[in-house]
Structures are given as C-alpha cells and as structure tokens.
Write a protein that holds these residues in place. Structure first.
Motif, PDB file in Angstrom:
ATOM      1  N   PHE A 121       5.226  54.817  57.492  1.00 24.48           N
ATOM      2  CA  PHE A 121       5.172  53.743  56.479  1.00 24.48           C
ATOM      3  C   PHE A 121       4.178  52.664  56.907  1.00 24.48           C
ATOM      4  N   THR A 145       0.420  54.292  56.766  1.00 24.92           N
ATOM      5  CA  THR A 145      -0.101  54.601  55.432  1.00 24.92           C
ATOM      6  C   THR A 145      -0.239  53.341  54.583  1.00 24.92           C
ATOM      7  N   ILE A 163       2.129  51.452  53.459  1.00 18.65           N
ATOM      8  CA  ILE A 163       3.241  51.226  52.517  1.00 18.65           C
ATOM      9  C   ILE A 163       3.929  49.900  52.831  1.00 18.65           C
ATOM     10  N   GLU A 164       4.155  49.663  54.133  1.00 18.89           N
ATOM     11  CA  GLU A 164       4.818  48.416  54.514  1.00 18.89           C
ATOM     12  C   GLU A 164       3.918  47.213  54.191  1.00 18.89           C
ATOM     13  N   PHE A 170       1.745  47.047  51.871  1.00 25.34           N
ATOM     14  CA  PHE A 170       1.673  46.858  50.418  1.00 25.34           C
ATOM     15  C   PHE A 170       2.805  45.957  49.919  1.00 25.34           C
ATOM     16  N   ILE A 171       3.969  46.091  50.529  1.00 25.25           N
ATOM     17  CA  ILE A 171       5.107  45.232  50.160  1.00 25.25           C
ATOM     18  C   ILE A 171       4.752  43.759  50.420  1.00 25.25           C
TER      19      ILE A 171
END
Ligand code: MBD
Ligand code: FE
Length: 281
Positions: free
Chosen positions: A74, A77, A79-80, A82-83
C-alpha cells in the motif's frame, strides 16, 4: 483482437449484483466491492488479461499476505499517499490550512509506547554508532497557541533500518516513545540520526518494485502522531535532509515542510543542547 463487448461485461456485473439479498449484509462493502469489480473487469478486458496472469496475481496476493507485506505494498503503490492527498483536498474545501502537513503512517506503528512528560530518550538500549540526534518542537493550535498535554508519539528504525516489534533482536518499544507536551506545548527527545529503510530483499514488495523499474527504499525519517483532547489527530513524519532518497521515497512520504534543517553541532558543544551528558557522546 477486438475488445470484449461492453454489454457482456455489464451482464456479468449485473449477474453478480443480482445474487445480493437486499437489506442483508453491509451496504458500504457492497458498494465498494461492486465498484472495484466493475473497474477490474473493464481493465481485464482493456488489457486482455489472461488466465495465467490471473493465477499469477492470485499467488502473488497470497504470498504478500503470508509475508505480512500488504502494508508495504500500500505504501509503495502510493495507495496510502493517495489518502493523504484526498484528505488535503477535503481540508482545502473546508478552508482548513494545517501548518504541519500530514503524511503517511506506514505499516510499522505499534500502540502503547512508554510515556513521559516533555522529554524522552528513544533508545531503550544505546544504539552503537551513528550521530546523536536532538529534536524539539511545539504542538500549537490553529491560532498558534500552545497545546499543553498533547501526546506526541515518535518512532523510527535502528541503524540496520529495522523497527522494534517487527525485529525480534530489539527490546520492546525500542525507539518508540510517547511524549506529553509541557505548558508551552513543547516536546523534546534524544535519539540518533536514523538511516533509511528498505523492503525485505526478494520479498513481494521488493519484487513488485523491481518489476515496475523502481526501488523499494525510503530515506531516513522519523514518524509522529500528535493527539490531544478536542483536536483531530496529526499523522506525520520528518525526512532527513541530505539523505540521497529524501526526495525519492518509494512510499511518497516526503512533502514540502517535512524536511527540517539538521544542524550539526561539534561534540564538545553538544552537551549544551542535550538534557544529560550522554548526549555529548
Ligand atoms: C517504513 O519505515 C515506512 O515508514 C513506510 C511508510 C513503509 C515502509 C517502511
Ligand atoms: Fe518508517
């Protein structure tokens, strides 16, 4: 070959959806899973994903789970990250302009660090080698007033790039502390200048990063949570100035204003900055 026709993709999705009993289960989960399947099936059609690739993915996901690397994936990539960008956007819409930027927590936080008032030494056992590090800061509210009694949790890795709890050779909570701010909102701690982190070599995250033509390393950094009653939590880090990866972090955690200047002090002057003699060494 032509792309699979959309009506067939949609028919499969409708078939899956039709199995759900209305009012049973969890509506939020239904919404998320159905949306992800929709995007996935469309990607499978667009990219002509084969049966072999699907099974490879299945094996990979299992392996990543067995090795406990989902948190790393996460991070790597984005993803974290993006949060964080999403929450920044939400703040902006709400007219909130936080002074210290948020950045990712990462997968290596552990709850329950030893707590002390205003000052902490992060080493449970002295870390041989490395430069002494002394840091202080203030927890302030939006108006710049000190927040007394805020809890600043700090954690970082040892000079091998390993975190206590995830590394059985370190004592419990080594390099993890919780510091309660004083009446000026101040916290201070002593530790050593940490080093970067690299994903376990040959592990699922490392392999993925290599396949993407990337590396799986982070610059030296220190993690922080700041919490106080009546305030929302801040999750952030500092990245260490001068590390070759400060601006090339595989986890995308470096942000403007999170690279404070590291002031180097001659050893014979160091005691003036520390709380005890050990600091001078
Ligand atoms: C780390 O130390 C870290 O902070 C993150 C985000 C990912 C992997 C290792
Ligand atoms: Fe970290």
């Amino acid at each position: 070959m032509e792309r699979m026709d959309q009506a067939r993709i949609d028919a499969v999705l409708a078939d899956i959806k039709s199995k759900e009993k209305p009012g049973v289960g969890n509506e939020r989960i239904k919404e998320i899973v159905n949306r992800l399947l929709k995007d996935l099936f469309n990607a499978m059609a667009d990219l002509d994903i084969t049966s072999e690739e699907m099974w490879k993915a299945c094996d990979y996901l299992g392996e990543a789970g067995r090795k406990g690397e989902w948190g790393l994936i996460f991070a790597g990539t984005g993803i974290e990250h993006f949060i964080d960008v999403k929450m920044d956007w939400e703040d902006e819409q709400a007219g909130i302009h936080a002074k210290t930027p948020r950045t990712i927590e990462g997968p290596l936080y552990v709850e329950g660090s030893p707590e002390s008032k205003s000052y902490a030494e992060l080493e449970t056992v002295p870390e041989p080698g490395g430069e002494r590090l002394y840091m202080s800061g203030y927890v302030l509210d939006e108006q710049g007033n000190p927040v007394e009694g805020a809890k600043v949790e700090v954690w970082h890795c040892n000079l091998k790039g390993l975190y206590s709890h995830f590394d059985s050779t370190q004592p419990e909570f080594n390099l993890r502390r919780a510091i309660i701010t004083d009446k000026d909102g101040k916290y201070e701690f002593k530790s050593f200048l940490s080093v970067g982190y690299s994903c376990p070599p040959g592990g699922p995250t490392d392999v993925l990063m290599a396949l993407l033509g990337r590396h799986g390393s982070r610059p030296a950094h220190i993690h922080f949570f700041a919490t106080a009653p009546g305030f929302r939590k801040l999750t952030t880090q500092i990245n260490i100035e001068g590390d070759p990866l400060t601006y090339d972090d595989f986890a995308f955690a470096t942000r403007e204003d999170l690279v404070p200047h590291v002031q180097r002090i001659p050893a014979d002057k160091a005691a003036e900055y520390g709380k005890d003699e050990a600091f001078a060494k």
